[in-house]
Design a protein around this motif. Structure first.
Motif, PDB file in Angstrom:
ATOM      1  N   ASP A 190      -9.396   2.049  -8.336  1.00 20.99           N
ATOM      2  CA  ASP A 190      -8.165   1.963  -9.120  1.00 20.99           C
ATOM      3  C   ASP A 190      -7.973   0.559  -9.667  1.00 20.99           C
ATOM      4  O   ASP A 190      -8.316  -0.429  -9.040  1.00 20.99           O
ATOM      5  CB  ASP A 190      -6.940   2.306  -8.261  1.00 20.99           C
ATOM      6  CG  ASP A 190      -6.724   3.802  -8.135  1.00 20.99           C
ATOM      7  OD1 ASP A 190      -7.388   4.567  -8.856  1.00 20.99           O
ATOM      8  OD2 ASP A 190      -5.892   4.206  -7.309  1.00 20.99           O
TER       9      ASP A 190
ATOM     10  N   ARG B  86      -5.221   7.472 -15.525  1.00 24.77           N
ATOM     11  CA  ARG B  86      -5.671   6.802 -14.312  1.00 24.77           C
ATOM     12  C   ARG B  86      -7.001   6.112 -14.595  1.00 24.77           C
ATOM     13  O   ARG B  86      -7.985   6.763 -14.920  1.00 24.77           O
ATOM     14  CB  ARG B  86      -5.827   7.811 -13.178  1.00 24.77           C
ATOM     15  CG  ARG B  86      -6.126   7.189 -11.845  1.00 24.77           C
ATOM     16  CD  ARG B  86      -6.125   8.273 -10.767  1.00 24.77           C
ATOM     17  NE  ARG B  86      -6.177   7.658  -9.494  1.00 24.77           N
ATOM     18  CZ  ARG B  86      -5.115   7.354  -8.763  1.00 24.77           C
ATOM     19  NH1 ARG B  86      -3.926   7.617  -9.208  1.00 24.77           N
ATOM     20  NH2 ARG B  86      -5.250   6.797  -7.589  1.00 24.77           N
TER      21      ARG B  86
ATOM     22  N   THR C 105       0.821  -1.204   0.000  1.00 21.96           N
ATOM     23  CA  THR C 105       0.000   0.000   0.000  1.00 21.96           C
ATOM     24  C   THR C 105       0.855   1.255   0.000  1.00 21.96           C
ATOM     25  O   THR C 105       1.737   1.418   0.853  1.00 21.96           O
ATOM     26  CB  THR C 105      -0.922   0.028   1.241  1.00 21.96           C
ATOM     27  OG1 THR C 105      -1.711  -1.144   1.246  1.00 21.96           O
ATOM     28  CG2 THR C 105      -1.814   1.252   1.249  1.00 21.96           C
ATOM     29  N   PRO C 106       0.617   2.160  -0.964  1.00 24.28           N
ATOM     30  CA  PRO C 106       1.352   3.423  -0.973  1.00 24.28           C
ATOM     31  C   PRO C 106       0.983   4.287   0.232  1.00 24.28           C
ATOM     32  O   PRO C 106      -0.016   4.045   0.900  1.00 24.28           O
ATOM     33  CB  PRO C 106       0.906   4.099  -2.271  1.00 24.28           C
ATOM     34  CG  PRO C 106       0.069   3.128  -3.001  1.00 24.28           C
ATOM     35  CD  PRO C 106      -0.285   2.032  -2.073  1.00 24.28           C
ATOM     36  N   ARG C 107       1.780   5.287   0.463  1.00 21.37           N
ATOM     37  CA  ARG C 107       1.571   6.173   1.602  1.00 21.37           C
ATOM     38  C   ARG C 107       0.171   6.795   1.582  1.00 21.37           C
ATOM     39  O   ARG C 107      -0.469   6.943   2.612  1.00 21.37           O
ATOM     40  CB  ARG C 107       2.620   7.285   1.569  1.00 21.37           C
ATOM     41  CG  ARG C 107       2.822   7.959   2.864  1.00 21.37           C
ATOM     42  CD  ARG C 107       3.991   8.916   2.864  1.00 21.37           C
ATOM     43  NE  ARG C 107       4.946   8.608   1.811  1.00 21.37           N
ATOM     44  CZ  ARG C 107       5.717   9.492   1.208  1.00 21.37           C
ATOM     45  NH1 ARG C 107       5.652  10.749   1.557  1.00 21.37           N
ATOM     46  NH2 ARG C 107       6.553   9.145   0.270  1.00 21.37           N
ATOM     47  N   ASP C 108      -0.305   7.169   0.400  1.00 23.74           N
ATOM     48  CA  ASP C 108      -1.622   7.797   0.276  1.00 23.74           C
ATOM     49  C   ASP C 108      -2.755   6.784   0.200  1.00 23.74           C
ATOM     50  O   ASP C 108      -3.918   7.162   0.178  1.00 23.74           O
ATOM     51  CB  ASP C 108      -1.664   8.666  -0.984  1.00 23.74           C
ATOM     52  CG  ASP C 108      -0.617   9.773  -0.949  1.00 23.74           C
ATOM     53  OD1 ASP C 108      -0.222  10.168   0.165  1.00 23.74           O
ATOM     54  OD2 ASP C 108      -0.201  10.222  -2.031  1.00 23.74           O
ATOM     55  N   GLY C 109      -2.421   5.513   0.145  1.00 25.64           N
ATOM     56  CA  GLY C 109      -3.437   4.468   0.043  1.00 25.64           C
ATOM     57  C   GLY C 109      -3.929   4.307  -1.386  1.00 25.64           C
ATOM     58  O   GLY C 109      -3.489   4.989  -2.297  1.00 25.64           O
ATOM     59  N   TYR C 110      -4.849   3.383  -1.553  1.00 27.71           N
ATOM     60  CA  TYR C 110      -5.440   3.118  -2.859  1.00 27.71           C
ATOM     61  C   TYR C 110      -6.810   3.750  -2.918  1.00 27.71           C
ATOM     62  O   TYR C 110      -7.490   3.881  -1.913  1.00 27.71           O
ATOM     63  CB  TYR C 110      -5.636   1.611  -3.084  1.00 27.71           C
ATOM     64  CG  TYR C 110      -4.390   0.780  -3.041  1.00 27.71           C
ATOM     65  CD1 TYR C 110      -3.396   0.921  -4.000  1.00 27.71           C
ATOM     66  CD2 TYR C 110      -4.211  -0.186  -2.053  1.00 27.71           C
ATOM     67  CE1 TYR C 110      -2.262   0.130  -3.971  1.00 27.71           C
ATOM     68  CE2 TYR C 110      -3.087  -0.980  -2.019  1.00 27.71           C
ATOM     69  CZ  TYR C 110      -2.115  -0.817  -2.984  1.00 27.71           C
ATOM     70  OH  TYR C 110      -0.996  -1.595  -2.958  1.00 27.71           O
ATOM     71  N   ASP C 111      -7.243   4.100  -4.118  1.00 29.95           N
ATOM     72  CA  ASP C 111      -8.637   4.420  -4.352  1.00 29.95           C
ATOM     73  C   ASP C 111      -9.315   3.098  -4.669  1.00 29.95           C
ATOM     74  O   ASP C 111      -8.752   2.261  -5.372  1.00 29.95           O
ATOM     75  CB  ASP C 111      -8.801   5.385  -5.527  1.00 29.95           C
ATOM     76  CG  ASP C 111      -8.294   6.789  -5.194  1.00 29.95           C
ATOM     77  OD1 ASP C 111      -8.270   7.126  -3.999  1.00 29.95           O
ATOM     78  OD2 ASP C 111      -7.937   7.517  -6.133  1.00 29.95           O
TER      79      ASP C 111
END
Length: 171
Positions: free
Chosen positions: A97, A165, A88-94
């Motif tokens: 996505d 995206r 998981t990236p720092r900003d999280g997933y949508d």
């Protein structure tokens, strides 16, 4: 509709093309797993497991492998959310996505792909042999097949998946 088309495309590619495309009798490309790997990140776990069984069972029917691909695909589908949590990236997933090399980045995509593909291929080849007497040969098959499959997936992502995206709303 797009995912249904991906299902038929990846299974057809597997059965018609990848079955006869083998590197040195040890490197196999199981491109059908791209269907599971490229599904949206927010798909429910139950649907993911069901789709894993369906795609694996479909390949088993054509390869006459008695459930090996179904078992490996269900394992991949089961572990996919865990791997996504680890990456998981720092900003999280949508939730809408989709897995996209352009959006997620090279490092994320390669870590995600290699991890799940090596698990899938390990399950396929060890279920196929059900023996540790040929463990070295099986490990070589796993490594070459993982590299081959991952390379084909990267090529598919670069050629056919948009750099925009991708978002899907599941309501």
């Amino acid at each position: 509709m797009k995912h249904i088309a991906h299902f038929f495309l990846f299974v057809a590619l597997q059965i018609l093309l990848m079955d006869s495309l083998v590197l040195y009798s040890t490197g196999f490309c199981f491109i059908y797993v791209a269907f599971l790997l490229f599904l949206p990140l927010g798909i429910s776990r139950v649907w993911l497991l069901v789709l894993g069984f369906i795609v694996g069972f479909t390949v088993d029917i054509f390869y006459d492998t008695m459930g090996i691909h179904a078992a490996a695909s269900v394992l991949l589908a089961f572990l996919r959310p865990l791997v996504l949590n680890l990456l998981t990236p720092r900003d999280g997933y949508d939730s809408g996505d989709a897995v996209n090399i352009h959006t997620m980045g090279w490092r994320w995509f390669l870590a995600y792909t290699f991890t799940l593909v090596i698990v899938h291929h390990t399950a396929v080849f060890f279920l196929e042999t059900i023996s540790f007497q040929t463990a070295l040969y099986t490990m070589v098959k796993i490594l070459l097949s993982t590299l081959f499959t991952a390379l084909v997936m990267v090529i598919l992502q670069l050629l056919f998946f948009s750099s925009k995206r991708e978002r899907m709303d599941y309501r």
